[in-house]
Design a protein around this motif. Structure first.
Motif, PDB file in Angstrom:
ATOM      1  N   MET A  88      -3.026  -4.176  10.077  1.00  0.00           N
ATOM      2  CA  MET A  88      -2.479  -2.833  10.313  1.00  0.00           C
ATOM      3  C   MET A  88      -1.800  -2.286   9.063  1.00  0.00           C
ATOM      4  SD  MET A  88      -1.052  -3.064  14.265  1.00  0.00           S
ATOM      5  CE  MET A  88       0.549  -2.706  13.705  1.00  0.00           C
ATOM      6  N   LEU A  89      -1.003  -3.106   8.409  1.00  0.00           N
ATOM      7  CA  LEU A  89      -0.264  -2.640   7.231  1.00  0.00           C
ATOM      8  C   LEU A  89      -1.178  -2.389   6.037  1.00  0.00           C
ATOM      9  CD1 LEU A  89       2.883  -4.939   7.462  1.00  0.00           C
ATOM     10  CD2 LEU A  89       2.794  -2.471   7.828  1.00  0.00           C
ATOM     11  N   TRP A  90      -2.145  -3.274   5.831  1.00  0.00           N
ATOM     12  CA  TRP A  90      -3.024  -3.130   4.666  1.00  0.00           C
ATOM     13  C   TRP A  90      -3.969  -1.944   4.804  1.00  0.00           C
ATOM     14  CZ3 TRP A  90      -4.926  -8.655   2.930  1.00  0.00           C
ATOM     15  CH2 TRP A  90      -3.821  -9.406   2.519  1.00  0.00           C
ATOM     16  N   THR A  91      -4.378  -1.616   6.035  1.00  0.00           N
ATOM     17  CA  THR A  91      -5.282  -0.477   6.211  1.00  0.00           C
ATOM     18  C   THR A  91      -4.525   0.825   6.455  1.00  0.00           C
ATOM     19  OG1 THR A  91      -5.535  -0.927   8.579  1.00  0.00           O
ATOM     20  CG2 THR A  91      -7.187  -1.881   7.087  1.00  0.00           C
ATOM     21  N   GLY A  92      -3.243   0.747   6.783  1.00  0.00           N
ATOM     22  CA  GLY A  92      -2.447   1.935   7.060  1.00  0.00           C
ATOM     23  C   GLY A  92      -1.594   2.402   5.897  1.00  0.00           C
ATOM     24  N   ASN A  93      -1.618   1.641   4.807  1.00  0.00           N
ATOM     25  CA  ASN A  93      -0.858   1.973   3.604  1.00  0.00           C
ATOM     26  C   ASN A  93      -1.748   1.771   2.397  1.00  0.00           C
ATOM     27  OD1 ASN A  93       2.177   2.198   4.467  1.00  0.00           O
ATOM     28  ND2 ASN A  93       1.373   0.425   5.568  1.00  0.00           N
ATOM     29  N   ARG A  94      -1.390   2.428   1.335  1.00  0.00           N
ATOM     30  CA  ARG A  94      -2.137   2.214   0.094  1.00  0.00           C
ATOM     31  C   ARG A  94      -1.169   1.921  -1.037  1.00  0.00           C
ATOM     32  NH1 ARG A  94      -6.026   6.653  -1.207  1.00  0.00           N
ATOM     33  NH2 ARG A  94      -6.468   6.404   0.965  1.00  0.00           N
ATOM     34  N   THR A  95      -1.652   1.155  -1.997  1.00  0.00           N
ATOM     35  CA  THR A  95      -0.871   0.824  -3.180  1.00  0.00           C
ATOM     36  C   THR A  95      -1.331   1.724  -4.321  1.00  0.00           C
ATOM     37  OG1 THR A  95      -0.633  -1.491  -2.490  1.00  0.00           O
ATOM     38  CG2 THR A  95      -0.269  -1.002  -4.811  1.00  0.00           C
ATOM     39  N   LEU A  96      -0.392   2.422  -4.910  1.00  0.00           N
ATOM     40  CA  LEU A  96      -0.680   3.263  -6.067  1.00  0.00           C
ATOM     41  C   LEU A  96      -0.795   2.391  -7.313  1.00  0.00           C
ATOM     42  CD1 LEU A  96       1.859   6.155  -5.343  1.00  0.00           C
ATOM     43  CD2 LEU A  96      -0.594   6.100  -4.833  1.00  0.00           C
ATOM     44  N   PRO A  97      -1.394   2.893  -8.374  1.00  0.00           N
ATOM     45  CA  PRO A  97      -1.480   2.106  -9.612  1.00  0.00           C
ATOM     46  C   PRO A  97      -0.120   1.633 -10.125  1.00  0.00           C
ATOM     47  CG  PRO A  97      -2.950   3.985  -9.735  1.00  0.00           C
ATOM     48  CD  PRO A  97      -2.151   4.148  -8.473  1.00  0.00           C
ATOM     49  N   THR A  98       0.939   2.330  -9.752  1.00  0.00           N
ATOM     50  CA  THR A  98       2.302   1.940 -10.160  1.00  0.00           C
ATOM     51  C   THR A  98       2.837   0.773  -9.348  1.00  0.00           C
ATOM     52  OG1 THR A  98       3.300   3.454  -8.567  1.00  0.00           O
ATOM     53  CG2 THR A  98       2.854   4.326 -10.790  1.00  0.00           C
ATOM     54  N   GLY A  99       2.132   0.407  -8.261  1.00  0.00           N
ATOM     55  CA  GLY A  99       2.615  -0.636  -7.363  1.00  0.00           C
ATOM     56  C   GLY A  99       3.394  -0.090  -6.182  1.00  0.00           C
ATOM     57  N   ALA A 100       3.621   1.224  -6.164  1.00  0.00           N
ATOM     58  CA  ALA A 100       4.347   1.858  -5.056  1.00  0.00           C
ATOM     59  C   ALA A 100       3.426   1.991  -3.855  1.00  0.00           C
ATOM     60  CB  ALA A 100       4.853   3.236  -5.479  1.00  0.00           C
ATOM     61  N   LYS A 101       4.031   2.093  -2.679  1.00  0.00           N
ATOM     62  CA  LYS A 101       3.308   2.164  -1.410  1.00  0.00           C
ATOM     63  C   LYS A 101       3.396   3.567  -0.839  1.00  0.00           C
ATOM     64  CE  LYS A 101       5.578   0.586   2.104  1.00  0.00           C
ATOM     65  NZ  LYS A 101       5.931   1.582   3.081  1.00  0.00           N
ATOM     66  N   LEU A 102       2.252   4.064  -0.394  1.00  0.00           N
ATOM     67  CA  LEU A 102       2.169   5.323   0.360  1.00  0.00           C
ATOM     68  C   LEU A 102       1.559   5.003   1.711  1.00  0.00           C
ATOM     69  CD1 LEU A 102       0.641   8.096  -1.946  1.00  0.00           C
ATOM     70  CD2 LEU A 102       2.916   8.055  -0.964  1.00  0.00           C
ATOM     71  N   GLY A 103       2.030   5.673   2.752  1.00  0.00           N
ATOM     72  CA  GLY A 103       1.474   5.420   4.071  1.00  0.00           C
ATOM     73  C   GLY A 103       1.360   6.680   4.907  1.00  0.00           C
ATOM     74  N   LEU A 104       1.013   6.481   6.158  1.00  0.00           N
ATOM     75  CA  LEU A 104       0.806   7.582   7.083  1.00  0.00           C
ATOM     76  C   LEU A 104       2.031   8.493   7.172  1.00  0.00           C
ATOM     77  CD1 LEU A 104      -0.888   9.032   9.218  1.00  0.00           C
ATOM     78  CD2 LEU A 104      -0.084   7.351  10.895  1.00  0.00           C
ATOM     79  N   ALA A 105       3.224   7.920   7.180  1.00  0.00           N
ATOM     80  CA  ALA A 105       4.441   8.747   7.270  1.00  0.00           C
ATOM     81  C   ALA A 105       4.536   9.704   6.085  1.00  0.00           C
ATOM     82  CB  ALA A 105       5.679   7.862   7.341  1.00  0.00           C
ATOM     83  N   ASP A 106       4.134   9.234   4.907  1.00  0.00           N
ATOM     84  CA  ASP A 106       4.161  10.100   3.722  1.00  0.00           C
ATOM     85  C   ASP A 106       3.151  11.230   3.860  1.00  0.00           C
ATOM     86  OD1 ASP A 106       6.092   8.505   2.141  1.00  0.00           O
ATOM     87  OD2 ASP A 106       4.490   7.011   2.203  1.00  0.00           O
TER      88      ASP A 106
END
Length: 134
Positions: A88-106
């Motif tokens: 759920m977490l790996w498919t519901g969020n993405r890692t930016l090239p900076t290592g930061a996380k973006l997800g559905l809430a964003d």
């Protein structure tokens, strides 16, 4: 996916699937192909969907950088051991090239604040469905 994209009724399903694949490969884990490798395997319709999603998420990242506190690192979600939660977490969020996380809430915050989204595909609707409020 190519055939499904010819059917307008399947558009949301295919875009959700492509987005989850993009999210998964964004983590650049050794077990999976990288985003560029997956992109080379796509047919023409899927490639358009892939590009549309990539552009949307780039806009979300830029908006977050300008309007939100710094994004958290994706390290925490990548270290989860429970397989179901990890999926759920790996498919519901993405890692930016900076290592930061973006997800559905964003994505939801971005859509609500800007009114910009992907035509025919709403992250707000996806969030409501995930909460059983569709």
């Amino acid at each position: 996916m190519e055939e499904m994209l010819a059917d307008e009724a399947a558009y949301e399903f295919v875009m959700t699937f492509l987005e989850q694949v993009q999210n998964l490969v964004s983590h650049r884990l050794e077990l999976f192909l990288g985003p560029e490798d997956v992109e080379r395997l796509l047919g023409p319709r899927s490639a358009v969907g892939w590009k549309t999603l990539a552009e949307f998420w780039a806009a979300v990242a830029a908006w977050c950088a300008d309007n939100r506190p710094p994004l958290e690192s994706s390290e925490e979600i990548l270290s989860v051991r429970n397989e179901q939660l990890r999926a759920m977490l790996w498919t519901g969020n993405r890692t930016l090239p900076t290592g930061a996380k973006l997800g559905l809430a964003d994505a939801v915050r971005y859509e609500k604040a800007t009114g910009a989204g992907i035509p025919g595909f709403s992250h707000i609707a996806a969030a409501l469905r995930a909460m059983g409020q569709d």
